[in-house]
Design an enzyme around this catalytic site. Structure first.
Site, short mmCIF file in Angstrom:
data_model
loop_
_atom_site.label_atom_id
_atom_site.label_comp_id
_atom_site.label_asym_id
_atom_site.label_seq_id
_atom_site.Cartn_x
_atom_site.Cartn_y
_atom_site.Cartn_z
N ASP A 212 0.87 -1.19 0.00
CA ASP A 212 0.00 0.00 0.00
C ASP A 212 0.90 1.23 0.00
OD1 ASP A 212 -2.15 1.90 0.63
OD2 ASP A 212 -3.35 0.14 1.06
N HIS A 235 2.12 2.08 -3.19
CA HIS A 235 1.17 3.03 -3.76
C HIS A 235 1.71 4.46 -3.70
CE1 HIS A 235 -2.48 0.11 -3.26
NE2 HIS A 235 -1.47 -0.41 -3.95
#
Ligand SMILES: *[C@@H]1O[C@H](CO)[C@@H](O)[C@H](O)[C@H]1NC(C)=O
Length: 386
Positions: A212, A235
């Site tokens: 993430d 991310h």
């Protein structure tokens, strides 16, 4: 009062050769056993409380070896500065059903250094549960530091966290240096470092590979300095999500400098829910970043509304002001390399694009802007956005 010179020399020699005059507490002396099968949490708790109540600066030492650790809360206030010196590895139970929302919690300390060592969150089983879309617990942050001041974490490794690797909450003056964070690209919600309601957090010289956000900056984060980060997979570095609540603290004075993104979903991002909120973003500088095959190198998204729950056709209340993107170069994995998708009710103001060079597939990339205003300086490619 002045000390005699021979006396100060003697003191210097004493403290140089007898560092144990600073109290040191070995977890094995409190019953911890290496090998990874015996729970060391009571030993760590007892070593911590001895160090924390020591009248001189004290060290909790975790020697080489693997120590199983169920969850612990290490709480202050402590009498003097405490060092948690980890040479070995703590491993979490892989049975996620038994775990609370945080694995190692540090709270209410003023003056703490954590050095070295590895925290192994054993997230595999929980990720498998989430991938199978069974109903699974949300997960467990590996290291959570809250309600504290003057904290330094140097050279720590965190691997395979169940949820966030490191979470900083309501804490002031934090320096994170030389961290190594590793989890697979497909591990859900394994943010590298999450900061919220905190002031004066610096993150430097760290490598983050995870499933993430490499770094996520939540509401109430101010005066942050991030420099020398490699991110990917992951991310990207993200301010947000913001505006989830109506009453929310703003994000102010954030610098992200010299970062390299490799194969990430985003590069530099600000993300806000399409809902009303008192929150804001003011004064952000993203500078000197290299993008290598990044899906969305530059993004402001004020229309975040996952699965259209709780915000369809609403506009974000977050006010975004004074955001600079300066010297951002490299390759985009998608045609649109710059997205500034702001709120119709609160357009982004004072956006500055300076020296941008992003390409797609060896050719030009595109930009998309909506409700954003500001200035461009130098060569900005893709252009035509502001
Ligand atoms: C902004 O944050 C930096 C640390 O990242 C700090 O040195 C500086 O003083 C802050 N600026 C203001 C105006 O508070």
């Amino acid at each position: 009062m002045l000390l005699h010179r021979p006396l100060s020399l003697a003191l210097l020699i004493f403290f140089f050769f007898f560092p144990l005059a600073r109290a040191a507490y070995e977890i094995v002396n409190f019953g911890a056993k290496p090998g990874g099968t015996v729970d060391a949490s009571n030993a760590l708790r007892r070593a911590w409380s001895s160090a924390c109540s020591s009248a001189t600066p004290a060290t909790v030492h975790v020697p080489k070896g693997t120590f199983l650790l169920h969850s612990v809360i290490l709480s202050g206030p402590c009498k003097r500065f405490v060092t948690l010196w980890i040479e070995g590895t703590f491993v979490a139970p892989s049975n996620y059903a038994l775990m609370p929302s945080k694995w190692i919690t540090i709270t209410k300390v003023n003056g703490l250094r954590i050095t070295g060592g590895t925290l192994d969150g054993q997230g595999n089983a929980l990720w498998a549960c989430k991938h199978a879309r069974r109903s699974c617990p949300h997960g467990t942050d590996t290291l959570a530091i809250g309600n504290s001041k003057n904290v330094e974490i140097i050279g720590l490794s965190s691997i395979n966290s169940k949820l966030f690797h490191i979470s900083i909450y309501k804490t002031e003056n934090v320096a994170l240096r030389g961290l190594k964070i590793v989890a697979p690209e497909a591990s859900p919600n394994t943010d590298g470092i999450h900061v919220q309601m905190s002031r004066g957090v610096t993150i430097t010289g760290s490598s983050i590979k995870t499933g993430d956000d490499c770094i996520s900056i939540g509401p109430g984060s101010t005066n942050m300095w991030i420099e020398g980060i490699t991110c990917g997979p992951g991310h990207g570095i993200s301010i947000g999500s913001l505006g989830r609540s109506l009453q929310e603290e703003g994000v102010k004075n954030i610098t992200v400098k010299t970062a390299e993104f490799t194969g990430t979903q985003n590069g530099l991002r600000i993300k806000a829910w399409a809902r009303d909120s008192t929150g804001f973003v003011n004064g952000v500088s993203f500078q000197h970043a290299v993008m290598k095959n990044v899906e969305n190198p530059i993004v402001i998204d004020q229309n975040y509304c996952p699965s259209s729950h709780g915000c369809p056709s609403q506009a974000s209340g977050i006010k975004i002001n004074q955001v600079q993107f300066w010297d951002i170069k490299g390759t985009s994995a998608k045609k649109v390399a710059v997205t500034l998708d702001c709120s119709p009710r609160n357009p982004c103001r004072g956006i500055s694009l300076r020296d941008i060079k992003l390409t797609y597939n060896g050719g030009p990339a595109k930009s998309f802007c909506c409700h954003a205003s500001g200035t461009t300086m130098g060569v900005v490619d893709p252009s035509g956005c502001l």
